[in-house]
Design a protein around this motif. Structure first.
Motif, short mmCIF file in Angstrom:
data_model
loop_
_atom_site.label_atom_id
_atom_site.label_comp_id
_atom_site.label_asym_id
_atom_site.label_seq_id
_atom_site.Cartn_x
_atom_site.Cartn_y
_atom_site.Cartn_z
N LEU A 1 -40.70 67.19 -13.50
CA LEU A 1 -39.45 67.81 -13.04
C LEU A 1 -38.31 67.36 -13.94
CD1 LEU A 1 -40.19 67.21 -9.31
CD2 LEU A 1 -39.70 69.48 -10.26
N HIS A 2 -37.39 68.28 -14.24
CA HIS A 2 -36.30 67.97 -15.16
C HIS A 2 -35.16 68.97 -14.94
CE1 HIS A 2 -38.50 71.21 -17.13
NE2 HIS A 2 -37.40 71.48 -17.79
N THR A 3 -34.02 68.68 -15.52
CA THR A 3 -32.90 69.62 -15.54
C THR A 3 -32.53 69.91 -16.98
OG1 THR A 3 -31.27 67.83 -15.41
CG2 THR A 3 -31.97 68.83 -13.33
N ASP A 4 -32.00 71.11 -17.22
CA ASP A 4 -31.60 71.52 -18.56
C ASP A 4 -30.09 71.56 -18.74
OD1 ASP A 4 -34.27 71.85 -19.20
OD2 ASP A 4 -34.28 73.99 -18.74
N ALA A 5 -29.34 71.30 -17.68
CA ALA A 5 -27.88 71.40 -17.76
C ALA A 5 -27.27 70.58 -16.62
CB ALA A 5 -27.43 72.86 -17.65
N LEU A 6 -25.99 70.28 -16.77
CA LEU A 6 -25.27 69.49 -15.76
C LEU A 6 -24.43 70.36 -14.84
CD1 LEU A 6 -24.12 66.50 -18.00
CD2 LEU A 6 -26.09 66.59 -16.45
N LYS A 7 -24.21 71.62 -15.21
CA LYS A 7 -23.45 72.54 -14.36
C LYS A 7 -24.27 73.80 -14.15
CE LYS A 7 -20.95 74.61 -18.26
NZ LYS A 7 -19.62 74.94 -18.82
N GLU A 8 -23.82 74.66 -13.24
CA GLU A 8 -24.58 75.86 -12.89
C GLU A 8 -25.00 76.64 -14.14
OE1 GLU A 8 -24.01 80.13 -10.58
OE2 GLU A 8 -22.51 78.55 -10.27
N THR A 9 -26.31 76.75 -14.33
CA THR A 9 -26.86 77.42 -15.51
C THR A 9 -28.08 78.22 -15.09
OG1 THR A 9 -26.11 75.61 -16.95
CG2 THR A 9 -27.79 77.09 -17.83
N TRP A 10 -28.13 79.47 -15.56
CA TRP A 10 -29.20 80.39 -15.18
C TRP A 10 -30.03 80.80 -16.39
CZ3 TRP A 10 -30.06 82.16 -10.17
CH2 TRP A 10 -29.06 81.86 -9.23
N ARG A 11 -31.32 81.02 -16.16
CA ARG A 11 -32.19 81.70 -17.11
C ARG A 11 -32.72 82.95 -16.43
NH1 ARG A 11 -30.57 78.03 -19.88
NH2 ARG A 11 -31.73 76.28 -20.76
N LEU A 12 -33.02 83.94 -17.23
CA LEU A 12 -33.65 85.15 -16.73
C LEU A 12 -35.07 85.22 -17.27
CD1 LEU A 12 -32.26 88.61 -16.13
CD2 LEU A 12 -34.27 88.43 -17.59
N HIS A 13 -36.03 85.44 -16.38
CA HIS A 13 -37.45 85.53 -16.74
C HIS A 13 -37.98 86.91 -16.39
CE1 HIS A 13 -38.85 81.19 -17.35
NE2 HIS A 13 -37.56 81.07 -17.09
N ILE A 14 -38.69 87.52 -17.32
CA ILE A 14 -39.49 88.71 -17.04
C ILE A 14 -40.93 88.38 -17.40
CG2 ILE A 14 -39.91 91.15 -17.54
CD1 ILE A 14 -36.98 91.48 -18.20
N PRO A 15 -41.80 88.13 -16.41
CA PRO A 15 -43.20 87.82 -16.72
C PRO A 15 -43.88 89.00 -17.40
CG PRO A 15 -42.64 87.13 -14.49
CD PRO A 15 -41.50 87.99 -14.98
N ILE A 16 -44.63 88.69 -18.45
CA ILE A 16 -45.39 89.71 -19.18
C ILE A 16 -46.87 89.58 -18.83
CG2 ILE A 16 -45.99 90.60 -21.46
CD1 ILE A 16 -43.36 89.38 -22.49
N VAL A 17 -47.37 88.36 -18.91
CA VAL A 17 -48.75 88.04 -18.54
C VAL A 17 -48.70 86.83 -17.63
CG1 VAL A 17 -51.03 87.36 -19.37
CG2 VAL A 17 -49.62 88.88 -20.76
N THR A 18 -49.43 86.85 -16.52
CA THR A 18 -49.43 85.70 -15.62
C THR A 18 -50.74 85.66 -14.86
OG1 THR A 18 -48.11 84.51 -13.97
CG2 THR A 18 -48.33 86.89 -13.68
#
Length: 213
Positions: free
Chosen positions: A115-132
C-alpha cells in the motif's frame, strides 16, 4: 457528499467506449511497438506511452520525479492512433484534461504491491481496463485500517481512482494472465458532477449517494 474530495473511487458519468475496438487496437498495433519494462512497488510492468512530454513511447512510463518542473505530457505518440486516438478525443470532449496517458501491463501474477500514496493532496487517475481477469483489483486502505477492494471490468467504462489515499493494484491470479489498463493523470481533477455509481466514499459514515447519469 458534495465534493470530489469526499470520494475515492467512481465511474466517469455519461461515458462508454467500445471495449472490443480498444482491445483490437492494443493487440494489433500497440503490442507491435517497442515496450518499456518498469518495476515499481515490487511488481513488474511493461508500458507504452500514449501521450508524453516529447512524443516518445518511453517518456512517462517511469515515475517522473516530483522535483522536476511540472510539464504535462500531452504530445501523442505512435501508440495514439486509430481507435485509441478516438478514446482520447472522447475524454477531452467529456471535459477532462488528461496528461501522461500510458498503457501499463501488469506482469506480476500473484504478486501484491505494498500500500502506498502517490500524492499529498487530492489527486485522481483515470483507468480504462483493456485486458483484465476476475482476480485483478484496485484496493484502498481507509484511516481505520480496513481495506476496500474493487474489480475494474473491461466493459468500456472509465474509472476514476484517488491516489492520494493509501492504495495498491493487485493481480491475484496464480496463472499466466494479463492486466493491461489505459491510465492517465488529470489536471484539474474531475468535477463532482462527473462522478457516478458505483463509487466509494472516503469515510464510511458518508454513505453512498446515487448520481444520475
Amino acid at each position: 457528499m458534495k465534493h470530489s474530495r469526499d470520494v475515492m473511487f467512481a465511474r466517469l458519468a455519461n461515458f462508454r467506449i467500445d471495449a472490443d475496438a480498444l482491445r483490437r487496437h492494443f493487440v494489433d498495433h500497440v503490442c507491435t511497438l517497442p515496450s518499456m519494462p518498469y518495476r515499481d512497488n515490487r511488481v513488474d510492468y511493461i508500458g507504452w506511452a500514449v501521450t508524453s512530454r516529447d512524443g516518445t513511447l518511453t517518456d512517462g512510463i517511469r515515475r517522473i520525479p516530483s522535483k522536476q518542473p511540472f510539464v504535462p505530457g500531452t504530445a501523442p505518440t505512435d501508440a495514439c492512433s486509430g481507435y485509441l486516438a478516438t478514446v482520447m478525443d472522447a475524454l477531452h470532449d467529456a471535459g477532462l484534461k488528461p496528461f501522461r496517458a500510458r498503457i501499463m501491463q501488469l506482469e506480476s501474477e500473484g504478486a501484491e504491491m505494498p500500500l502506498h500514496t502517490d500524492a499529498l493532496k487530492e489527486t485522481w487517475r483515470l483507468h480504462i481496463p483493456i485486458v483484465t481477469n476476475p482476480n485483478c483489483f484496485f484496493e484502498w486502505q481507509r484511516a481505520d485500517g480496513s481495506i476496500e477492494s474493487v474489480h475494474l471490468p473491461a466493459d468500456g467504462s472509465a474509472w476514476l481512482v484517488r491516489v492520494d489515499v493509501n492504495h495498491r493494484a493487485v493481480n491475484r491470479s496464480n496463472e499466466p494472465s494479463s492486466r493491461a489498463h489505459l491510465l492517465m493523470g488529470l489536471n484539474p481533477g474531475p468535477a463532482f458532477q462527473m462522478l457516478a455509481e458505483p463509487w466509494l466514499p472516503v469515510f464510511r459514515s458518508e454513505g453512498a449517494l446515487a448520481v444520475a447519469d
